[in-house]
Design a protein around this motif. Structure first.
Motif, PDB file in Angstrom:
ATOM      1  N   TRP A  65       0.695  -1.076   0.054  1.00  0.00           N
ATOM      2  CA  TRP A  65      -0.075   0.021  -0.019  1.00  0.00           C
ATOM      3  C   TRP A  65       0.828   1.242  -0.001  1.00  0.00           C
ATOM      4  O   TRP A  65       1.997   1.293   0.768  1.00  0.00           O
ATOM      5  CB  TRP A  65      -0.853  -0.037   1.217  1.00  0.00           C
ATOM      6  N   ARG A  66       0.804   2.242  -0.902  1.00  0.00           N
ATOM      7  CA  ARG A  66       1.432   3.452  -0.892  1.00  0.00           C
ATOM      8  C   ARG A  66       0.417   4.683  -0.725  1.00  0.00           C
ATOM      9  O   ARG A  66      -0.647   4.739  -1.441  1.00  0.00           O
ATOM     10  CB  ARG A  66       1.673   3.499  -2.438  1.00  0.00           C
ATOM     11  N   SER A  67       0.776   5.368   0.442  1.00  0.00           N
ATOM     12  CA  SER A  67      -0.038   6.653   0.537  1.00  0.00           C
ATOM     13  C   SER A  67      -1.567   6.074   1.064  1.00  0.00           C
ATOM     14  O   SER A  67      -2.589   7.002   0.535  1.00  0.00           O
ATOM     15  CB  SER A  67      -0.067   7.419  -0.618  1.00  0.00           C
ATOM     16  N   GLY A  68      -1.780   4.964   1.675  1.00  0.00           N
ATOM     17  CA  GLY A  68      -3.003   4.574   1.963  1.00  0.00           C
ATOM     18  C   GLY A  68      -3.759   3.740   0.917  1.00  0.00           C
ATOM     19  O   GLY A  68      -4.919   3.557   1.190  1.00  0.00           O
ATOM     20  N   LYS A  69      -3.259   3.640  -0.130  1.00  0.00           N
ATOM     21  CA  LYS A  69      -3.949   2.844  -1.312  1.00  0.00           C
ATOM     22  C   LYS A  69      -3.203   1.301  -1.803  1.00  0.00           C
ATOM     23  O   LYS A  69      -2.084   1.796  -1.771  1.00  0.00           O
ATOM     24  CB  LYS A  69      -4.017   3.942  -2.453  1.00  0.00           C
ATOM     25  N   PRO A  70      -4.115   0.690  -2.015  1.00  0.00           N
ATOM     26  CA  PRO A  70      -3.326  -0.556  -2.559  1.00  0.00           C
ATOM     27  C   PRO A  70      -2.272  -0.339  -3.795  1.00  0.00           C
ATOM     28  O   PRO A  70      -2.996   0.475  -4.637  1.00  0.00           O
ATOM     29  CB  PRO A  70      -4.466  -1.472  -3.105  1.00  0.00           C
ATOM     30  N   ALA A  71      -1.314  -0.895  -3.969  1.00  0.00           N
ATOM     31  CA  ALA A  71      -0.576  -0.739  -5.174  1.00  0.00           C
ATOM     32  C   ALA A  71      -0.030  -2.109  -5.627  1.00  0.00           C
ATOM     33  O   ALA A  71       0.005  -3.112  -4.718  1.00  0.00           O
ATOM     34  CB  ALA A  71       0.852   0.018  -4.928  1.00  0.00           C
ATOM     35  N   ASP A 101      -8.963  -5.118   4.791  1.00  0.00           N
ATOM     36  CA  ASP A 101      -9.629  -4.180   3.924  1.00  0.00           C
ATOM     37  C   ASP A 101     -10.699  -3.943   4.515  1.00  0.00           C
ATOM     38  O   ASP A 101     -11.209  -2.617   4.181  1.00  0.00           O
ATOM     39  CB  ASP A 101      -9.697  -4.792   2.595  1.00  0.00           C
ATOM     40  N   GLN A 156      -5.434   0.569   5.734  1.00  0.00           N
ATOM     41  CA  GLN A 156      -4.516   1.246   5.296  1.00  0.00           C
ATOM     42  C   GLN A 156      -4.599   2.421   6.073  1.00  0.00           C
ATOM     43  O   GLN A 156      -3.346   3.216   5.977  1.00  0.00           O
ATOM     44  CB  GLN A 156      -5.030   1.787   3.907  1.00  0.00           C
ATOM     45  N   ARG A 157      -5.284   3.194   6.654  1.00  0.00           N
ATOM     46  CA  ARG A 157      -5.199   4.353   7.475  1.00  0.00           C
ATOM     47  C   ARG A 157      -4.453   4.042   8.951  1.00  0.00           C
ATOM     48  O   ARG A 157      -4.046   5.090   9.401  1.00  0.00           O
ATOM     49  CB  ARG A 157      -6.811   4.833   7.808  1.00  0.00           C
ATOM     50  N   GLY A 201     -10.465  -1.216   6.877  1.00  0.00           N
ATOM     51  CA  GLY A 201      -9.930   0.002   6.185  1.00  0.00           C
ATOM     52  C   GLY A 201      -8.503   0.345   6.798  1.00  0.00           C
ATOM     53  O   GLY A 201      -8.119   1.479   7.081  1.00  0.00           O
TER      54      GLY A 201
END
Length: 337
Positions: free
Chosen positions: A9-15, A141, A146-147, A144
């Motif tokens: 995850w990059r910047s809170g988003k899946p990559a 997921d 990623q936060r 949430g």
């Protein structure tokens, strides 16, 4: 490595683009979160990764050592823990009575400030099914996560493990209840009841070794998470997880007392059934002894009143019938028959 999978995850988003070789690069990026799952690792490759990431070599040895106990170790740059996930399997009708209901999966994890590396070994008792690592990703997921960083990943992993403990305890509880129903059924218990009871005791001992140390694991991780910036947001989740661990531990302890009671009750009922059988055999033996004694007396090679007469035969027959009926009524009233 036998099998490696992971997410980034990059910047809170899946990559996309996760590779085993890029783990160290991802961990150096403050905006990147990485999770690598390694199944049945090659020891040398794992040692090389540990040297690259600065992982404690003793922790690496513990991750692949056989029969490692559930524990948590806190180091300067990372936290290491080992837990056991538990699945239940329903044995078939033709399965032997001493077939275990539990399947254990060993999971070790290195918790880094911006990453989680899980190391999984094949099932302890050689079962075909393996731990569902994808469920951990789904829960992350749904949260949430990623936060919240790596703390949410660890929570997702431990949450799946503890839920498995609950399912295992519930399965053993149902098995113990079926033993109780069979134990007090009107018909005699099926063969193998004692062996099944003993196997359940062994399963509970194994489960207790897995469940009880989870309190220390969850408590240590809860208070020593490296992502301190998001610790307050995850505190309620870890508190709820710790409560689930306590409930599973208490439930396991209560089942241990129940199976001990079933084991002792079965022995007592066996003694009671044996006493009942012996009492009935003794009663019938006493009744059968009456005609045996009378006919034996009349079978002597001596002269006695009524020999070779119909009156003697009738008298002896009446005496046998009267005494047999009298003994039968007496024993029946005393519940000997």
């Amino acid at each position: 490595m036998r099998q490696v999978q992971g997410r980034v995850w990059r910047s809170g988003k899946p990559a996309d683009g996760f590779t085993f070789a890029s783990i160290s690069d991802c961990l150096t990026d403050e905006n990147t979160l990485v999770w690598a799952d390694i199944y049945d690792p090659d020891h040398e490759a794992l040692r090389e990764l540990a040297g690259e990431l600065g992982l404690n070599m003793w922790a690496v040895e513990d991750a692949v050592a056989p029969k490692e106990r559930t524990k948590t170790s806190v180091y300067q740059t990372h936290t290491f823990f080992t837990v056991y996930a538990v699945d239940t399997c329903a044995p078939g009708e033709d399965a032997p009575p001493d077939t275990s209901l539990l399947v254990k999966h060993r999971i070790s994890a290195f918790v880094l400030p911006r990453g989680l590396i899980t190391v999984r070994l094949p099932s302890v008792n050689g079962a075909a099914n393996e731990f569902d690592i994808d469920e951990v990703s789904r829960r992350f997921d749904d949260l949430g996560g990623q936060r919240y960083g790596v703390g949410a990943l660890v929570h997702g992993l431990l949450d799946v493990v503890v839920d498995g403990h609950f399912e295992a305890v519930e399965a053993l509880d149902d098995a113990i209840e079926s033993l109780e129903d069979e134990l007090f059924a009107d018909s005699a218990p099926r063969r193998g009841l004692q062996r099944r009871t003993f196997q359940l005791r062994k399963d509970l001992v194994e489960l207790r070794r897995v469940v009880l140390p989870m309190r220390e694991v969850v408590s240590t991780i809860q208070h020593r998470r490296l992502d301190s910036s998001t610790s307050s947001a995850l505190d309620p989740l870890y508190a709820d997880l710790y409560d689930h661990v306590l409930r599973a531990s208490e439930w396991t302890e209560s089942l241990r007392d129940m199976i001990t009671t079933v084991f002792e009750t079965n022995l007592s009922l066996q003694d009671a059934r044996l006493n009942t059988v012996m009492k009935k055999l003794s009663g019938w033996a006493a009744i059968i002894a009456v005609p045996t004694a009378i006919t034996g007396f009349y079978g002597q090679n001596v002269m006695y009143p009524g020999i070779n007469t119909v009156v003697g035969f009738i008298a002896s027959s009446i005496l046998i019938v009267v005494l047999v009926i009298l003994l039968y009524v007496m024993f029946k009233r005393r519940d000997w028959l």
